[in-house]
Design a protein around this motif. Sequence first.
Motif, mmCIF file in Angstrom:
data_model
loop_
_atom_site.group_PDB
_atom_site.id
_atom_site.type_symbol
_atom_site.label_atom_id
_atom_site.label_comp_id
_atom_site.label_asym_id
_atom_site.label_seq_id
_atom_site.Cartn_x
_atom_site.Cartn_y
_atom_site.Cartn_z
ATOM 1 N N SER A 1 0.685 -1.172 0.033
ATOM 2 C CA SER A 1 -0.010 -0.065 0.067
ATOM 3 C C SER A 1 0.974 1.259 -0.064
ATOM 4 O O SER A 1 0.487 2.233 -0.537
ATOM 5 C CB SER A 1 -1.026 -0.062 1.292
ATOM 6 O OG SER A 1 -1.655 -0.957 1.331
ATOM 7 N N LEU A 2 2.022 1.396 0.855
ATOM 8 C CA LEU A 2 2.856 2.481 0.762
ATOM 9 C C LEU A 2 3.440 2.498 -0.431
ATOM 10 O O LEU A 2 4.164 3.804 -0.708
ATOM 11 C CB LEU A 2 3.874 2.069 1.952
ATOM 12 C CG LEU A 2 3.282 2.257 3.432
ATOM 13 C CD1 LEU A 2 4.305 1.736 4.367
ATOM 14 C CD2 LEU A 2 2.984 3.637 3.759
ATOM 15 N N GLN A 3 3.413 1.682 -1.550
ATOM 16 C CA GLN A 3 3.976 2.244 -2.751
ATOM 17 C C GLN A 3 3.080 3.066 -3.565
ATOM 18 O O GLN A 3 3.420 3.675 -4.490
ATOM 19 C CB GLN A 3 4.054 0.585 -3.526
ATOM 20 C CG GLN A 3 5.228 -0.198 -3.119
ATOM 21 C CD GLN A 3 5.250 -1.458 -3.789
ATOM 22 O OE1 GLN A 3 4.681 -1.889 -4.834
ATOM 23 N NE2 GLN A 3 6.089 -2.383 -3.251
ATOM 24 N N ALA A 4 1.837 3.068 -3.148
ATOM 25 C CA ALA A 4 0.798 3.904 -3.634
ATOM 26 C C ALA A 4 0.133 5.024 -3.098
ATOM 27 O O ALA A 4 -0.180 5.966 -3.342
ATOM 28 C CB ALA A 4 -0.527 3.127 -4.151
ATOM 29 N N VAL A 5 0.279 5.015 -1.771
ATOM 30 C CA VAL A 5 0.140 6.270 -0.759
ATOM 31 C C VAL A 5 1.046 6.578 0.163
ATOM 32 O O VAL A 5 1.932 5.645 0.600
ATOM 33 C CB VAL A 5 -1.256 5.962 -0.010
ATOM 34 C CG1 VAL A 5 -2.495 5.741 -1.139
ATOM 35 C CG2 VAL A 5 -1.147 4.671 0.758
ATOM 36 N N SER A 6 0.676 7.819 0.916
ATOM 37 C CA SER A 6 1.734 8.177 1.842
ATOM 38 C C SER A 6 1.480 7.556 3.189
ATOM 39 O O SER A 6 0.083 6.864 3.286
ATOM 40 C CB SER A 6 1.790 9.692 1.864
ATOM 41 O OG SER A 6 0.459 10.036 2.602
ATOM 42 N N PHE B 1 3.693 3.225 10.192
ATOM 43 C CA PHE B 1 3.479 3.108 8.750
ATOM 44 C C PHE B 1 4.806 3.825 8.327
ATOM 45 O O PHE B 1 5.407 3.531 6.919
ATOM 46 C CB PHE B 1 2.657 3.692 8.056
ATOM 47 C CG PHE B 1 1.055 2.975 8.461
ATOM 48 C CD1 PHE B 1 1.329 1.677 8.614
ATOM 49 C CD2 PHE B 1 -0.029 3.540 8.255
ATOM 50 C CE1 PHE B 1 0.210 0.819 8.923
ATOM 51 C CE2 PHE B 1 -1.254 2.762 8.549
ATOM 52 C CZ PHE B 1 -0.953 1.357 8.597
ATOM 53 N N HIS B 2 5.367 4.936 8.707
ATOM 54 C CA HIS B 2 6.613 5.359 8.505
ATOM 55 C C HIS B 2 7.760 4.333 8.767
ATOM 56 O O HIS B 2 8.743 4.522 7.706
ATOM 57 C CB HIS B 2 6.753 6.798 9.607
ATOM 58 C CG HIS B 2 6.115 7.907 8.889
ATOM 59 N ND1 HIS B 2 6.663 8.429 7.630
ATOM 60 C CD2 HIS B 2 5.263 8.659 9.309
ATOM 61 C CE1 HIS B 2 6.067 9.649 7.480
ATOM 62 N NE2 HIS B 2 5.066 9.732 8.607
ATOM 63 N N ALA B 3 7.552 3.535 9.608
ATOM 64 C CA ALA B 3 8.929 2.698 9.708
ATOM 65 C C ALA B 3 8.646 1.618 8.747
ATOM 66 O O ALA B 3 9.845 1.127 8.270
ATOM 67 C CB ALA B 3 8.550 1.933 11.124
ATOM 68 N N TYR B 4 7.717 1.205 8.248
ATOM 69 C CA TYR B 4 7.460 0.302 6.954
ATOM 70 C C TYR B 4 7.744 1.008 5.839
ATOM 71 O O TYR B 4 8.464 0.210 5.072
ATOM 72 C CB TYR B 4 6.127 -0.063 7.089
ATOM 73 C CG TYR B 4 5.814 -1.404 7.666
ATOM 74 C CD1 TYR B 4 5.858 -2.637 7.011
ATOM 75 C CD2 TYR B 4 5.453 -1.371 9.041
ATOM 76 C CE1 TYR B 4 5.900 -4.158 7.872
ATOM 77 C CE2 TYR B 4 5.100 -2.617 9.725
ATOM 78 C CZ TYR B 4 5.049 -3.810 9.017
ATOM 79 O OH TYR B 4 5.064 -5.126 9.613
ATOM 80 N N ASP B 5 7.713 2.307 5.675
ATOM 81 C CA ASP B 5 8.302 3.087 4.380
ATOM 82 C C ASP B 5 9.573 3.234 4.485
ATOM 83 O O ASP B 5 10.234 2.964 3.330
ATOM 84 C CB ASP B 5 7.594 4.568 4.729
ATOM 85 C CG ASP B 5 7.464 5.302 3.402
ATOM 86 O OD1 ASP B 5 7.284 4.476 2.193
ATOM 87 O OD2 ASP B 5 7.869 6.451 3.064
ATOM 88 N N LEU B 6 10.347 2.951 5.464
ATOM 89 C CA LEU B 6 11.748 3.284 5.773
ATOM 90 C C LEU B 6 12.329 1.899 5.455
ATOM 91 O O LEU B 6 13.414 1.755 4.965
ATOM 92 C CB LEU B 6 12.218 3.856 6.729
ATOM 93 C CG LEU B 6 11.784 5.378 6.696
ATOM 94 C CD1 LEU B 6 12.161 5.971 8.105
ATOM 95 C CD2 LEU B 6 12.573 6.293 5.673
ATOM 96 N N LEU B 7 11.827 0.884 6.141
ATOM 97 C CA LEU B 7 12.636 -0.519 6.380
ATOM 98 C C LEU B 7 12.080 -1.405 5.586
ATOM 99 O O LEU B 7 10.801 -1.383 4.906
ATOM 100 C CB LEU B 7 12.218 -1.210 7.673
ATOM 101 C CG LEU B 7 12.934 -0.245 8.823
ATOM 102 C CD1 LEU B 7 12.459 -0.907 10.277
ATOM 103 C CD2 LEU B 7 14.568 -0.154 9.040
ATOM 104 N N PRO B 8 12.434 -2.655 5.012
ATOM 105 C CA PRO B 8 12.010 -3.730 4.343
ATOM 106 C C PRO B 8 11.062 -4.476 5.266
ATOM 107 O O PRO B 8 11.059 -4.363 6.610
ATOM 108 C CB PRO B 8 13.386 -4.809 4.392
ATOM 109 C CG PRO B 8 14.415 -3.897 4.336
ATOM 110 C CD PRO B 8 14.089 -2.764 5.306
#
Length: 303
Positions: free
Chosen positions: A33-38, A94-101
Amino acid sequence: MAIPHIVDNRRAYLLALAAVLCWSTVASAFKLSLQAVSPLQLVTIAALTSTLLMAAVISWRRRWNLVPGAWQQNRPWYLVLGFCNPFLYYLVLFHAYDLLPAQQAQPLNYTWGILLALLSVPVLKQQLRRRDLVAALVCYSGVLVIVTRGQLLGLQFDQPLGVALALFSTLIWCCYWLLNTRIGGSAEINLLLSFLCGLPWLGAALMVQGDWQWPPLAGWLGAIYVGLFEMGIAFLLWQAAMMCCDNTARISNLIYLSPPLSLLLIALLVGERIHMATIVGLFLIMLGVAIQQGMLRRLIYRG
């Protein structure tokens, strides 16, 4: 979905397995999901979806008459809970998931059980047991293995901010549950009221950001999925399983199926190559949780 009030262990296992399956998919759903939204868009759409779901459940169970009383009795707590969850917790996560694998963020999030046991000592005045300290040592050694990818002597983190956010999210989640113990009552009513108190914080954050862009269809579908399954249906399934089981210990251990299933889905759906350090670190984290819950002692005693 009405909560059963009769003992049916087979039904309890099926409900618990369904909940575990839902939880196993969310790490992949977060990352895709984070590939499409912030992160802010994801948590806002998901929180709104979960709020509507809880409202539908309360309508189905005809419990709206209990909502005003719960609000009047626990208004200050709902305001605090709403800030913690969904606003702060999921935004940080979600910010953590955005930065980490995903294979790193997901196991780090599972350390909240150990932290909860440690925080219960000063907050709930519970006794600190020796096994809590051993469990914490084992669990956080697994964290080090994961974030350093097995290079413990170098202690070099690829994404220190992502690691810090993932661990900080566990602190927020623990605070949420410690506060939640003061309320009691209906789970869906508590979730509805806390989410209603959290939505204005998300709306304010969107206004401050001032850069809302209409998400693509993939973003909407992913965020709605997270709201339905991570924030809603999985919780209700697990609650129902606990209600119709004669011994909660029988199904509580099923939660240990979620991390390895999640890693499998991360590899299949997200396409990440799972590192051996992740597997070793996850094993240590789960071992620490098992020690904290006294599972090893029970196994030795039975043997």
